[in-house]
Design a protein around this motif. Structure first.
Motif, PDB file in Angstrom:
ATOM      1  N   SER A  54       0.874  -1.177   0.000  1.00  0.00           N
ATOM      2  CA  SER A  54       0.000   0.000   0.000  1.00  0.00           C
ATOM      3  C   SER A  54       0.903   1.215   0.000  1.00  0.00           C
ATOM      4  CB  SER A  54      -0.913   0.015   1.225  1.00  0.00           C
ATOM      5  OG  SER A  54      -0.134   0.170   2.413  1.00  0.00           O
ATOM      6  N   MET A  55       0.341   2.355  -0.333  1.00  0.00           N
ATOM      7  CA  MET A  55       1.153   3.575  -0.327  1.00  0.00           C
ATOM      8  C   MET A  55       1.678   3.848   1.077  1.00  0.00           C
ATOM      9  SD  MET A  55       1.152   4.434  -3.491  1.00  0.00           S
ATOM     10  CE  MET A  55       1.374   6.154  -3.950  1.00  0.00           C
ATOM     11  N   ALA A  56       0.849   3.557   2.082  1.00  0.00           N
ATOM     12  CA  ALA A  56       1.265   3.788   3.468  1.00  0.00           C
ATOM     13  C   ALA A  56       2.400   2.844   3.857  1.00  0.00           C
ATOM     14  CB  ALA A  56       0.077   3.602   4.409  1.00  0.00           C
ATOM     15  N   ALA A  57       2.302   1.566   3.457  1.00  0.00           N
ATOM     16  CA  ALA A  57       3.335   0.590   3.817  1.00  0.00           C
ATOM     17  C   ALA A  57       4.657   0.910   3.127  1.00  0.00           C
ATOM     18  CB  ALA A  57       2.870  -0.813   3.443  1.00  0.00           C
ATOM     19  N   ALA A 109       5.593   3.889   2.073  1.00  0.00           N
ATOM     20  CA  ALA A 109       6.107   5.114   2.688  1.00  0.00           C
ATOM     21  C   ALA A 109       6.793   4.809   4.006  1.00  0.00           C
ATOM     22  CB  ALA A 109       4.971   6.113   2.889  1.00  0.00           C
ATOM     23  N   ALA A 110       6.180   3.941   4.820  1.00  0.00           N
ATOM     24  CA  ALA A 110       6.769   3.580   6.114  1.00  0.00           C
ATOM     25  C   ALA A 110       8.112   2.883   5.923  1.00  0.00           C
ATOM     26  CB  ALA A 110       5.805   2.680   6.881  1.00  0.00           C
ATOM     27  N   THR A 166       6.138  10.013   4.648  1.00  0.00           N
ATOM     28  CA  THR A 166       4.688   9.991   4.788  1.00  0.00           C
ATOM     29  C   THR A 166       4.067   9.564   3.463  1.00  0.00           C
ATOM     30  OG1 THR A 166       4.411  12.290   4.065  1.00  0.00           O
ATOM     31  CG2 THR A 166       4.816  11.892   6.423  1.00  0.00           C
ATOM     32  N   PRO A 167       2.866   8.990   3.484  1.00  0.00           N
ATOM     33  CA  PRO A 167       2.216   8.618   2.218  1.00  0.00           C
ATOM     34  C   PRO A 167       2.062   9.789   1.256  1.00  0.00           C
ATOM     35  CG  PRO A 167       1.091   7.587   4.064  1.00  0.00           C
ATOM     36  CD  PRO A 167       2.102   8.527   4.654  1.00  0.00           C
ATOM     37  N   MET A 168       1.783  10.980   1.767  1.00  0.00           N
ATOM     38  CA  MET A 168       1.616  12.137   0.893  1.00  0.00           C
ATOM     39  C   MET A 168       2.889  12.454   0.127  1.00  0.00           C
ATOM     40  SD  MET A 168      -1.437  12.960   0.854  1.00  0.00           S
ATOM     41  CE  MET A 168      -1.158  14.399  -0.167  1.00  0.00           C
ATOM     42  N   TYR A 174       2.878  10.371  -3.034  1.00  0.00           N
ATOM     43  CA  TYR A 174       1.914  10.774  -4.053  1.00  0.00           C
ATOM     44  C   TYR A 174       2.443  11.896  -4.943  1.00  0.00           C
ATOM     45  CZ  TYR A 174      -1.844   7.865  -2.201  1.00  0.00           C
ATOM     46  OH  TYR A 174      -2.621   6.792  -1.832  1.00  0.00           O
ATOM     47  N   LYS A 209      -2.155   4.159  -6.881  1.00  0.00           N
ATOM     48  CA  LYS A 209      -1.641   2.827  -6.603  1.00  0.00           C
ATOM     49  C   LYS A 209      -1.560   1.994  -7.877  1.00  0.00           C
ATOM     50  CE  LYS A 209      -2.112  -1.317  -3.798  1.00  0.00           C
ATOM     51  NZ  LYS A 209      -2.879  -2.054  -2.772  1.00  0.00           N
TER      52      LYS A 209
END
Length: 310
Positions: free
Chosen positions: A53-56, A58-59, A64-66, A69, A75
């Motif tokens: 995922s974008m969050a995973a 990014a982590a 940060t996910p932003m 982007y 995605k």
């Protein structure tokens, strides 16, 4: 868009070709599309495509996910770029092999290895022709292997796609066995033995006679590669066809695509209801025939028992 105006490249494809505009602003620390894609591929290889995922991602990168982007805006674009990265270029070694058949088989084997290294690729949908650089390079390699044959352009494409299809189907099955082996802790041969035992329990000669004969012949425990057999026989047919062209035979007539009727494509409600009724009737017929076979078998057993001397 006018007749002469070309369609704009979707951002994911533009990123794959390196022609997308870079973000004007980004994180203070170094970031790039390449790093994002590499991190996503590592996640998918380790934990499966569901973990991406974008969050995973990014982590994993410490952002940060932003922040992501700004570089990859959707995605779906990330999945396309991951597939492109994992696909890579076809191996140069296939060019050292003489003959169209040997080169195609080398590409076939290399594609299967790709799927075994990155099984998550097999869960991504096929949304059209390969427009990205690496995917295009694989198709180009298959077509190039056939350039010195008398096949025409449509036939060369058909053969290249057939080999790719064989490789994908083999990859789906092999990757499935590999995943079962990893999740269960069983060796691949133990997974095959367990599967054969399950088939043996549920497949009867009355209901599935041909499949039952195959089980009794040990097809599910055989070490032979059925996919290699299939692709070899496909290429046998291509070789016979090429020999015919060399003798002066005409090219085969082009075949039409299999497709849905316009009424089905329109999603007509009454047609869908009628098709559902047909499926239900076919299901009921299969159940009735199964009951008939079972009843007949039981009747035979009773007759046999009655004939036995007391």
């Amino acid at each position: 868009m006018t007749e002469t105006e070309l369609p704009e490249l979707p951002r994911g494809i533009a990123l794959a070709w390196g022609v997308a505009a870079n973000p004007q602003r980004g994180p203070k620390r170094e970031m790039s599309v390449e790093k994002i894609v590499d991190a996503a591929v590592e996640l998918a290889d380790a934990e499966g495509i569901g973990a991406v995922s974008m969050a995973a991602v990014a982590a994993k990168l410490g952002f940060t996910p932003m922040s992501l982007y700004r570089y990859v805006t959707a995605k779906d674009d990330l999945l396309l770029l991951m597939q492109e990265e994992a696909t890579g270029l076809p191996p140069e070694s296939h060019l050292e092999i003489d003959g169209w058949r040997g080169r195609l088989l080398a590409l076939y084997e290399a594609q299967i290895l790709l799927y075994l290294r990155h099984p998550w690729m097999l869960s991504l949908p096929i949304t059209g022709s390969p427009i990205t650089p690496h995917s295009s390079a694989w198709l180009d390699a298959g077509l190039s292997a056939l350039e010195d044959t008398p096949l025409n352009a449509e036939e060369r494409m058909a053969v290249a796609l057939a080999v790719t299809g064989h490789a994908r189907w083999c990859g789906i099955v092999q990757a499935g066995y590999t995943e079962q082996s990893r999740s269960s802790g069983l060796a691949p041969e133990e997974v095959a033995a367990r599967e054969a035992a399950l088939f043996d329990r549920v497949i009867t000669a009355e209901e599935f006679p041909a499949l039952r004969r195959g089980i009794d012949d040990g097809v599910f425990l055989s070490e032979a590669d059925p996919f290699r057999f299939a692709v070899e026989r496909t290429l046998d047919g291509v070789a016979v066809y090429i020999a015919g062209l060399d003798r002066g035979d005409a090219h085969a007539a082009a075949a039409d695509w299999v497709g849905l009727d316009a009424a089905e494509l329109a999603g007509d409600r009454r047609l869908k209801e009628a098709q559902k009724a047909v499926r239900e009737a076919e299901k009921a017929l299969r159940a009735a025939r199964k009951l008939e076979r079972q009843t007949l078998r039981e009747a035979r057993d009773r007759v046999a028992k009655a004939k036995k001397p007391a």
